[in-house]
Structures are given as C-alpha cells and as structure tokens.
Scaffold this active site. Structure first.
Site, PDB file in Angstrom:
ATOM      1  N   ASP A   1       0.167  -0.949   0.276  1.00  0.00           N
ATOM      2  CA  ASP A   1      -0.231  -0.356  -0.156  1.00  0.00           C
ATOM      3  C   ASP A   1       0.760   0.649  -0.430  1.00  0.00           C
ATOM      4  O   ASP A   1       1.265   1.561   0.586  1.00  0.00           O
ATOM      5  CB  ASP A   1      -0.691   0.164   1.190  1.00  0.00           C
ATOM      6  CG  ASP A   1      -1.505   0.447   1.625  1.00  0.00           C
ATOM      7  OD1 ASP A   1      -2.953   0.852   0.493  1.00  0.00           O
ATOM      8  OD2 ASP A   1      -1.807   2.211   2.514  1.00  0.00           O
TER       9      ASP A   1
ATOM     10  N   GLU B   1      13.514 -14.424   0.902  1.00  0.00           N
ATOM     11  CA  GLU B   1      13.812 -15.632   1.580  1.00  0.00           C
ATOM     12  C   GLU B   1      13.534 -17.372   2.047  1.00  0.00           C
ATOM     13  O   GLU B   1      13.504 -17.926   2.207  1.00  0.00           O
ATOM     14  CB  GLU B   1      14.082 -14.937   3.378  1.00  0.00           C
ATOM     15  CG  GLU B   1      15.338 -13.798   3.577  1.00  0.00           C
ATOM     16  CD  GLU B   1      15.165 -13.359   4.838  1.00  0.00           C
ATOM     17  OE1 GLU B   1      14.007 -13.513   5.990  1.00  0.00           O
ATOM     18  OE2 GLU B   1      15.585 -12.263   5.082  1.00  0.00           O
TER      19      GLU B   1
HETATM   20  C1  GLC Z   1      -3.808   2.770  -0.759  1.00  0.00           C
HETATM   21  C2  GLC Z   1      -5.410   1.999  -0.407  1.00  0.00           C
HETATM   22  C3  GLC Z   1      -6.861   3.128  -0.192  1.00  0.00           C
HETATM   23  C4  GLC Z   1      -6.079   3.836   0.901  1.00  0.00           C
HETATM   24  C5  GLC Z   1      -4.708   4.655   1.046  1.00  0.00           C
HETATM   25  C6  GLC Z   1      -4.004   4.775   3.051  1.00  0.00           C
HETATM   26  O1  GLC Z   1      -3.991   3.518  -1.858  1.00  0.00           O
HETATM   27  O2  GLC Z   1      -5.821   1.644  -1.692  1.00  0.00           O
HETATM   28  O3  GLC Z   1      -7.843   1.784  -0.406  1.00  0.00           O
HETATM   29  O4  GLC Z   1      -7.090   4.124   1.444  1.00  0.00           O
HETATM   30  O5  GLC Z   1      -3.351   3.492   0.527  1.00  0.00           O
HETATM   31  O6  GLC Z   1      -3.547   3.124   3.052  1.00  0.00           O
END
Ligand code: GLC
Length: 571
Positions: A210, A266
């Site tokens: 993310d 790993e």
């Molecule tokens: C990313 C995710 C989104 C989330 C954001 C914060 O863009 O896809 O859904 O709100 O990060 O974590």
C-alpha cells in the site's frame, strides 16, 4: 523478437499468474451482520477457481478501527472480529492452497492507525520510548503555530497534524488518523520486516504494498518545491501546487524496495512476490523494480486507467509499457480497484466493450488483475455523498457535483463506496451477498444486482462473465499468452479499428505463438490470415464463442470481437 530462453520449468509462477482482487467487506457475508467476512470468502472460493483465476489478493482484514476500512491497522497479527478469527484466516490460506491457488495479502507498511498501541504510546509524551516510531516535529513561525514545513498530504492540505497534548505535529501522508511510521528508526524497520516474515511464514504467497512510494520522507524536512500543478496524476504524484520531492519516491524508498525483496526472497518453495502501489513516471517505476528485476517484482501501472478504450490509444500505451518494462521486467496494467471508478464507466457501460477488455487484459503481456465484480460488467454505482461511508468523501465534499464525472474519467474517485458494492451472487435476498435473514449490507446493493449477477451470467454464454472465463482459460493453457514476449503488429485493417500484437514463447523445448486481433469498432472487420506460417496447427479462439475454428484464409471479426490465433510449432 528475442527468445524467452528460460525453460518453462524455470519460470517463476507469479509471472504467469492471474489475480482476482477481493474487497473482503463487500464479497460475501456468512455471519449475517451485513459485512463480508473470511468464512464468506471461503464459501466462494470454488467460484474464483471456476472463473479460472489462480491468485487472490485480499484487501486488509487485520484489527482496525475501520476508519479507512482496514487500511488503518491497529494490530497486524490479529483479525478484525467482523471478518473472523485467526483460525478463519489460516483456514482461508489452506483452502486457497488446497485448490491449487495462491494468496496475496495487502501490507500497509507506510502507516498504522492512530489507535495502534505504538501510536498511543508515541503520542502520550515527548520522551516515550515509542515517540520516534512516528514523525514528530515542532511547528514553526510564531510560537510553533504553523506546521513544521509546507509538505502536503496525498489528498491535499498539510499532512501535518497538531497534537495539543505534547505541542508537536505528526506527519500523515494519507488521512490524519493514519500516522506515518518512521523507517529511519531501525526498530520500526525491524518490527515491520518481522511482521512481513510472519505472514510469509504463514504461507502467504505475495504481498501488495500500500502507498509504498511514501515510505521514506527526506531527513532534512526541507520544504517541497512549489509547482503549478493542481491535480496529482498517476505519473506525477505531486500536485496541490508542489512537487512531492521530499515526501514521495525518495531514493531511500527505492533502496528499501530491494531490501524488502531480499526478505521476501528468503522464502522459497514456492517463491513469493511483491507488487507495489507506487506512482510516478514509467522510468521511476522501473527503478522500483531495478534494472534486472531485483526490486519489487511488479508495480501497478495506473496510466491504463486514463487511456481511452480505443485501438490507437491502447497501441501507444502498450508500446510505452513494453519499452519501459522489457523482459525480465513485467508490466501490470490497472483497469480498476477498490479506490477507482468501476471500469464500466470508461467503457460507456457497454457490455460488448467489457467482453473485449477481457480479451485485451488476458492477452497483453503482464499479470492481469481483475477487481471483483468487473468480471460481471458491473457498472459504476454513484451514491449520495451525504450517506457516504468512505472517509475520503468528507474531504472532497467541497468539489461541485458537476465536476465528479470528469474526475472519474481521469480515474479519480472522491467517494470510493461507489466501487465497493456488495458482490451480486444471485437475484434473491441481499443478492446472495448475505443470508436472507441478515442485517442490511454495509453498503446498498448495486441497482443492477437483480440481473447482473453470477447465477444469471453463469448460464449465459454471451455474458461478460463467460468472456472472462473463456479468456482466462485460454491464457492459462497458452505459454505464449502467459509468458511470451510481445510485438505490436501492423493492424490488418484500419488502425483506428483493430489493435493487433503477437506473443511468442520460445525455449529450447518449445515454440508457441499467439496472434491477437482486437476489433474496437461496431462494424465487422475482415482479417486475412493467409500470411500465417503454414504447416502447423493453428486455431482461432474468440472472446465471443467457446469453439475454436481453423485459422486459415479470411476471418471476419465481429464487432468488439477479440480473436487469438494460437500456434504451437514445437517440433
Ligand atoms: C491506498 C489504498 C487505499 C487506502 C490508502 C491509505 O491507496 O489502496 O484504499 O485508503 O492507501 O492506506
């Protein structure tokens, strides 16, 4: 075209795989509380297997206050009770593996929830042992009343949040309740990498990272340079009138990509992979992967979200991605996810175009990612801002409604509820998303649920679902489509109508080719197949029919037909 060289047996599985993204809250509710859950997903695994997808990516379901529906984690080692238990999680991993499938977890490494015990400690006093787990700074200007510098969050406005208790500011790249971790503190890095190892040790096959581009902020905390750009885009994540020089795509983040890859490597038998949510120019994204693929295995390429669904525009895009991500790198076209407008919006809600997109997605080079519901051709589902659950909508309430469709065309969604409707399984109560006597689903059912559902489309060979399944099966059985190199072909007809490319897979044992012809028009287009090498078996497969035909002579592409001629010239 050079040969692929690696033997089939040496190809890493993730290069040939296909991915289906499940948003757990919206997929299947077994417990009847109106919220999707892990047991619900287990119930539906046979469907995903039937569809022909190998890998499932699950958006986060860890303990969380759910202020951003799981992207705000308060404990990475436990499961939010509305989704199930640790036992359910282990069972889900096992059940996926038992079907010969793979599972990808969503790793939110950049930030935690403000309810994470680390942050509760960190904010409790300036000298707390966890203070340095996050980014705290004094304010500036008269008596610290202004944020420490001019840095803007990814959503606009200062990303600094004032904490009156300790009279300092903490940094949050996304929403205020998602404080960024401080990766310059070795303890933080060590703890997060241990967490990654923990889940890989539990058998997770891949990780989606993310907002990975935000991990490191510049240690100088200098102001970001000003710019004229107002709206960020996928290839230029600055915006809001500044360049994100010190806040995104920092050189230390690029180095961390390689370090993280080392951790992931790993684990082998089977090997694992990481796919990054990162934003920047194609050159920069390639750096995340490293010149010979020693960084992130894959990066999402969001430009496809904005590319018109037309032959010439897509030809240009494919050319760009091929140039930027040559073997051993691998492009990853994005057509939708849990943050973006449903792909049908860009397709003008035309089911014929959706069937062609299935053909494009499953034949172009790269790992296909399918967002749940897109295989049904579900349309975008506009919802009133007043009742929105998505925390982003609060933030963007000031944007006049008339501008929203134009933003959606650019792939920007200000109320992400609109792409997170409960999955429609059948035309009965709650569309089969939840048991008949369940509470109301957490988001309203999609208005098309009564007829655009899995049960209805499974029976219909002309459905979008049938096209997805057909194209997935074709890809799965073809090394050329799943692992071959790609060369654009001169279109056999008007280039505004037909997009054409050749995929070739070659190693010391095999030679397979696939010629792809995609008709982006509502008229029939004849194509001449007499130029194809003779003397080998060649069959023409289509996104519109189940039975292949002999590929020789003249073939007439139907409107919006995607045809693939497979040739196996293995001697
Ligand atoms: C990313 C995710 C989104 C989330 C954001 C914060 O863009 O896809 O859904 O709100 O990060 O974590």
């Amino acid at each position: 075209m050079s040969s692929n060289k690696a033997l089939q047996s040496e190809l890493p599985w993730w290069k040939r795989t296909t991915v289906y993204q499940i948003y757990p809250r919206s997929f299947s509710d077994q417990t009847g509380d109106g919220i999707g859950d892990l047991p619900g997903i287990i119930d539906r695994l046979d469907y995903v297997k039937w569809l022909g997808v190998e890998t499932i990516w699950l958006s986060p379901f860890f303990s969380s206050p759910q202020a951003d529906f799981g992207y705000d984690i308060s404990d990475h080692f436990t499961i939010a009770p509305e989704y199930g238990s640790l036992e359910d999680c282990r069972c889900l991993i096992d059940e996926i593996h038992a079907r010969g499938m793979k599972v990808v977890f969503d790793m939110v490494l950049n930030h935690t929830s403000d309810q994470h015990p680390w942050f509760l400690e960190s904010r409790s006093s300036r000298d707390n042992a966890y203070r340095d787990f996050y980014l705290w700074r004094d304010g500036r200007k008269p008596y610290g009343a202004a944020p420490p510098n001019n840095w803007r969050s990814m959503l606009g406005g200062s990303g600094w949040q004032y904490d009156a208790e300790t009279d300092q500011w903490y940094w949050a790249s996304f929403l205020p309740f998602q404080p960024d971790l401080n990766y310059r503190n070795p303890e933080v890095k060590r703890a997060m990498l241990e967490m990654v190892r923990h889940w890989l040790g539990e058998g997770v096959d891949g990780l989606r990272l993310d907002i990975f581009n935000a991990i490191y902020k510049d240690a100088s905390f200098s102001d970001n340079p000003r710019s004229l750009r107002a709206i960020p885009s996928e290839d230029n994540p600055g915006g809001f009138f500044q360049r994100a020089l010190h806040t995104q795509n920092h050189p230390d983040t690029l180095a961390f990509a390689r370090e993280l890859r080392g951790v992931v490597d790993e684990f082998d038998q089977p090997s694992r992979f990481i796919v990054g949510e990162v934003f920047g120019s194609a050159d920069l994204l390639r750096e995340y992967c490293g010149p010979t693929g020693e960084g992130l295995n894959l990066v999402f390429l969001f430009k496809s979200l904005r590319t018109p669904f037309r032959a010439r525009a897509l030809r240009k895009l494919i050319g760009e991605f091929e140039a930027a991500f040559p073997e051993p790198l691998h492009p990853t076209y994005v057509f939708g996810n849990h943050d973006r407008p449903r792909q049908m919006e860009r397709l003008g809600n035309d089911l014929a175009r959706a069937r062609l997109l299935a053909a494009l997605q499953m034949t172009v080079r790269g790992v296909p990612f399918i967002y749940y519901g897109d295989e049904l051709g579900l349309s975008h589902h506009p919802m009133p801002l007043e009742t929105a659950r998505d925390p982003l909508s609060e933030r963007f309430r000031f944007i006049p409604k008339v501008l929203l469709p134009a933003l959606r065309k650019r792939g920007i969604l200000t109320n992400r509820d609109e792409c997170r409707s409960p999955m429609p399984w059948h035309g009965g109560p709650h569309a089969g998303f939840a048991p008949p006597d369940a509470a109301e689903p957490w988001l309203p059912l999609h208005p098309q649920s009564a007829f655009m559902n899995v049960a209805a489309q499974r029976e219909d060979p002309a459905s979008v679902l049938a096209s997805y399944r057909r194209m997935l099966r074709l890809r799965n059985r073809s090394l050329a489509l799943s692992a071959g190199e790609l060369a654009l072909l001169d279109p056999p007809a008007d280039s505004s109508k037909v997009l054409s490319y050749r995929r070739v897979y070659e190693d010391t044992d095999r030679h397979e080719a696939a010629d792809v012809f995609l008709n982006f028009s509502k008229t029939e287009v004849p194509i001449d197949l007499r130029h194809l090498p003779r003397g080998s078996e060649a069959r023409l497969y289509s996104n519109l029919s189940d039975v292949p035909v002999e590929a020789y002579g003249r073939h007439v592409l139907r409107p919006w037909e995607g045809a693939v001629v497979l040739r196996d010239q293995t001697q």
